[in-house]
Design an enzyme around this catalytic site. Structure first.
Site, PDB file in Angstrom:
ATOM      1  N   HIS A  35      -5.529  -0.876  -4.809  1.00 26.16           N
ATOM      2  CA  HIS A  35      -4.429  -1.132  -3.447  1.00 26.16           C
ATOM      3  C   HIS A  35      -5.163   0.350  -2.444  1.00 26.16           C
ATOM      4  O   HIS A  35      -3.933   1.229  -1.686  1.00 26.16           O
ATOM      5  CB  HIS A  35      -2.680  -0.873  -3.781  1.00 26.16           C
ATOM      6  CG  HIS A  35      -2.379  -2.020  -3.985  1.00 26.16           C
ATOM      7  ND1 HIS A  35      -3.191  -2.670  -5.191  1.00 26.16           N
ATOM      8  CD2 HIS A  35      -1.621  -2.373  -3.534  1.00 26.16           C
ATOM      9  CE1 HIS A  35      -1.908  -3.326  -5.639  1.00 26.16           C
ATOM     10  NE2 HIS A  35      -1.277  -3.366  -4.819  1.00 26.16           N
ATOM     11  N   HIS A 174      -1.223  -6.378   2.206  1.00 28.48           N
ATOM     12  CA  HIS A 174      -1.729  -5.828   0.785  1.00 28.48           C
ATOM     13  C   HIS A 174      -2.267  -3.795   1.285  1.00 28.48           C
ATOM     14  O   HIS A 174      -2.976  -3.624   1.959  1.00 28.48           O
ATOM     15  CB  HIS A 174      -2.583  -6.284   0.062  1.00 28.48           C
ATOM     16  CG  HIS A 174      -3.276  -5.813  -0.988  1.00 28.48           C
ATOM     17  ND1 HIS A 174      -3.046  -5.459  -2.087  1.00 28.48           N
ATOM     18  CD2 HIS A 174      -4.210  -5.372  -1.826  1.00 28.48           C
ATOM     19  CE1 HIS A 174      -3.588  -5.408  -2.819  1.00 28.48           C
ATOM     20  NE2 HIS A 174      -4.490  -5.065  -2.231  1.00 28.48           N
TER      21      HIS A 174
END
Length: 255
Positions: A35, A174
């Site tokens: 991430h 994302h």
């Protein structure tokens, strides 16, 4: 207040809650994937669990431990499998794990289950696991299941406030503003705002290639900029998610 987290309860306390209260049980489904440099690998499971816990506290529910590994990260929504730390399951594995856990919850006597998906790529494989579990349990089993992706409960009005310059879409979010803001609200100690990259938004062609092309994805793994994320936005989104999920779940499982 009853305890919320299943893994912090004794088996006797859990047994009694299930038998006496027939609570809604939540099963968060996340992933272990990159991430960006500023968020932890476990972001999807952490957020699915946090959302579930917030709702469970309102309706006297129970949150089961998250399924913390998810289906393979895809370049267009998760950055892809080429990032170190991204640790994924084959579709058949996720299907079977989901089936097994749901079958076990039914054996415990759970009648109301909410599967909270926090990883975009999980959706249809978790659905298949639910379907196989219910098929195996048979029509006489009283278990009823809701499956949802928590981000679908954010309204256009809230998204407009969070993204004053325009919402890029959930796939490109994302490790960007939504997840970063929610993590700043729920787990600020795990966020490194000093490491925010300036990548994105990513531009993908309207097709996929196999093997995937890592060069399509920004080097940081972030598909659109997380600049503008803050804890206040996270709190706003968390409040809306809780309120709307509580209403939906109460409506679905009303006796």
């Amino acid at each position: 207040m009853n305890p919320v987290m299943m893994d912090r309860m004794s088996w006797i306390a859990y047994r009694d809650r299930i038998a006496e209260d027939s609570p809604v049980v939540f099963l968060p489904c996340g992933a272990l994937e990159q991430h960006g440099p500023h968020l932890p690998l476990g972001t999807d499971a952490l957020l699915a669990t946090a959302v579930s816990a917030g709702v469970a506290a309102r309706i006297d529910g129970i949150v089961a431990p998250a399924l913390s590994y998810g289906y393979k990260s895809q370049p267009k929504c998760g950055g892809g499998q080429h990032f170190p730390g991204t640790t994924s399951l084959d579709a058949s594995s996720l299907i079977q794990i989901t089936r097994d856990v749901i079958r076990e919850l039914a054996r415990h006597g759970v009648r109301k289950l909410v599967v909270v998906v926090g990883h975009y790529e999980n959706q249809w494989f978790v659905t298949e696991g639910i379907d196989l579990a219910l098929r195996e349990l048979g029509p006489a089993c009283p278990l009823r299941v809701m499956r949802l992706e928590y981000w679908d409960f954010l309204t256009e009005q809230t998204l407009a406030r969070v993204f004053p310059d325009g919402f890029p879409g959930f796939a490109l979010e994302h490790a960007a503003v939504i997840e970063t803001s929610l993590m700043l609200h729920h787990h600020p100690e795990l966020v490194r705002m000093d490491l925010l990259p300036d990548d994105g938004p990513a531009h993908f062609p309207p097709y996929d290639t196999y093997p995937p092309r890592p060069q399509w994805v920004p080097p940081s793994g972030v598909l659109s900029s997380a600049r503008g994320a803050d804890a206040a936005k996270g709190a706003t989104m968390s409040q809306e998610l809780t309120e709307r999920l509580v209403a939906a779940i109460r409506g679905e499982f009303a006796d």
